[in-house]
Design a protein around this motif. Sequence first.
Motif, PDB file in Angstrom:
ATOM      1  N   GLU A 247       0.807  -1.224   0.000  1.00 44.36           N
ATOM      2  CA  GLU A 247       0.000   0.000   0.000  1.00 44.36           C
ATOM      3  C   GLU A 247       0.840   1.275   0.000  1.00 44.36           C
ATOM      4  OE1 GLU A 247      -3.243  -0.519  -0.469  1.00 44.36           O
ATOM      5  OE2 GLU A 247      -2.549  -2.615  -0.486  1.00 44.36           O
ATOM      6  N   ILE A 248       2.159   1.160   0.002  1.00 48.42           N
ATOM      7  CA  ILE A 248       3.004   2.348  -0.067  1.00 48.42           C
ATOM      8  C   ILE A 248       2.914   2.946  -1.466  1.00 48.42           C
ATOM      9  CG2 ILE A 248       5.393   3.172  -0.023  1.00 48.42           C
ATOM     10  CD1 ILE A 248       5.985   1.251   2.166  1.00 48.42           C
ATOM     11  N   GLY A 249       2.642   4.249  -1.544  1.00 54.80           N
ATOM     12  CA  GLY A 249       2.469   4.908  -2.827  1.00 54.80           C
ATOM     13  C   GLY A 249       3.768   5.032  -3.604  1.00 54.80           C
ATOM     14  N   VAL A 250       3.648   5.226  -4.918  1.00 58.01           N
ATOM     15  CA  VAL A 250       4.823   5.276  -5.785  1.00 58.01           C
ATOM     16  C   VAL A 250       5.728   6.461  -5.448  1.00 58.01           C
ATOM     17  CG1 VAL A 250       3.741   4.037  -7.695  1.00 58.01           C
ATOM     18  CG2 VAL A 250       3.439   6.509  -7.518  1.00 58.01           C
ATOM     19  N   GLU A 251       5.172   7.534  -4.879  1.00 54.57           N
ATOM     20  CA  GLU A 251       5.983   8.701  -4.580  1.00 54.57           C
ATOM     21  C   GLU A 251       6.957   8.453  -3.424  1.00 54.57           C
ATOM     22  OE1 GLU A 251       2.111   9.103  -2.266  1.00 54.57           O
ATOM     23  OE2 GLU A 251       2.771   8.409  -4.244  1.00 54.57           O
ATOM     24  N   LEU A 252       6.640   7.507  -2.560  1.00 50.54           N
ATOM     25  CA  LEU A 252       7.487   7.214  -1.413  1.00 50.54           C
ATOM     26  C   LEU A 252       8.406   6.020  -1.660  1.00 50.54           C
ATOM     27  CD1 LEU A 252       8.177   8.004   1.480  1.00 50.54           C
ATOM     28  CD2 LEU A 252       6.244   6.625   2.280  1.00 50.54           C
ATOM     29  N   ARG A 286      -1.446  -8.976  -0.979  1.00 56.78           N
ATOM     30  CA  ARG A 286      -1.658  -8.798  -2.417  1.00 56.78           C
ATOM     31  C   ARG A 286      -0.493  -9.394  -3.196  1.00 56.78           C
ATOM     32  NH1 ARG A 286      -2.211  -2.655  -3.581  1.00 56.78           N
ATOM     33  NH2 ARG A 286      -2.193  -3.510  -5.699  1.00 56.78           N
ATOM     34  N   ALA A 287      -0.752  -9.722  -4.442  1.00 57.17           N
ATOM     35  CA  ALA A 287       0.306 -10.228  -5.315  1.00 57.17           C
ATOM     36  C   ALA A 287       1.106  -9.034  -5.825  1.00 57.17           C
ATOM     37  CB  ALA A 287      -0.299 -11.010  -6.477  1.00 57.17           C
ATOM     38  N   GLU A 294       1.323  -3.639 -13.242  1.00 55.30           N
ATOM     39  CA  GLU A 294       0.379  -2.534 -13.414  1.00 55.30           C
ATOM     40  C   GLU A 294       1.030  -1.171 -13.220  1.00 55.30           C
ATOM     41  OE1 GLU A 294      -2.550  -3.527 -10.540  1.00 55.30           O
ATOM     42  OE2 GLU A 294      -3.567  -5.013 -11.818  1.00 55.30           O
ATOM     43  N   GLY A 295       2.303  -1.144 -12.831  1.00 54.31           N
ATOM     44  CA  GLY A 295       3.001   0.114 -12.622  1.00 54.31           C
ATOM     45  C   GLY A 295       2.741   0.758 -11.280  1.00 54.31           C
TER      46      GLY A 295
END
Length: 326
Positions: A247-252, A286-287, A294-295
């Motif tokens: 659940e860590i966002g791509v920005e972090l 989650r996988a 999915e990026g």
Amino acid sequence: MSTYRILVIDDDELMREFVEETLLRAGHRVDTASGGGTGLELFDEHGHDLVITDLKMTPVDGLTVLKDIMAKAPGTHVVVMTAYGTIETAVDALKSGASDYILKPFTPDTLLLTIKRAVANKRLREENQYLRNEVNGRFDFETMIGNSKAMQGVYNEIQKVADTRATVLIRGESGTGKELVARAIHYGGGRREEPFIRVNCAALSAGILESELFGHERGAFTNAHERKVGRFELADKGTLLLDEVSEIGVELQPKLLRVLQEREFERVGGTDTISVDTHVLATSNRALEKAVQEGAFRQDLFYRLNVISLVIPPLRERKEDLPSLM
């Protein structure tokens, strides 16, 4: 500050005299030795409340002095003196029983404060030893339910990874006991007496999560009224569990990747680089491979987290464990 009988061991005459004078002025009784061997003889003869020893000495170095004293009188407070280039040796000394260490050069006030802190820290460790023992017992394999072949495999994997520095990705559906497995890894290894810190990555927004993980400096953002120490720092020498890391966002994610690669980071709003020795565990229901496709998750971060993969089977795949739950 209470007064003690203190033994000072250092082959540097000027440093030895400086420490002796500082301690005498503070009211302590002081014996001195110019080497580790002589120091141990004095300790055997008189016994001391506290020993201050240099680490780099020949032929008997400070670690040898420390280990000998800890074997004979483990209640003795020992402070080791070291230069910046031998901080790692000081860390080894702490693991071997030293109460604290002090970096050369230092002021008289720093020396006296270190002694006070060393005594307080050792007393605190001794007073809390019974609590540590209870905690260790709470998270051994006896607290994990299941004798099936699948769970025996999990137990074997826990034992294999408990004493490694490798990042472990613990996978499994919700309710399979991923956090319990993480705790078993921590309390089953050599870091068991160090902190176990958990952060729920799914429960925090990106900005708050960054501050929780890495800390922030005063004034870094609105309402940052004081410096905050992050979870990575709190877990130094111990274990950090990144719960639901997917659940860590791509920005972090780039900042997390850096600390996994280099074991260092900066607080939010800060410029000082902070180094840590933290065993990182992560969980996901989650996988992550799909998230990578999915990026939504960096591939290089996934590889860093998935150095060791530990899969917790759901109960439907180990129905023989059902009676244990009733």
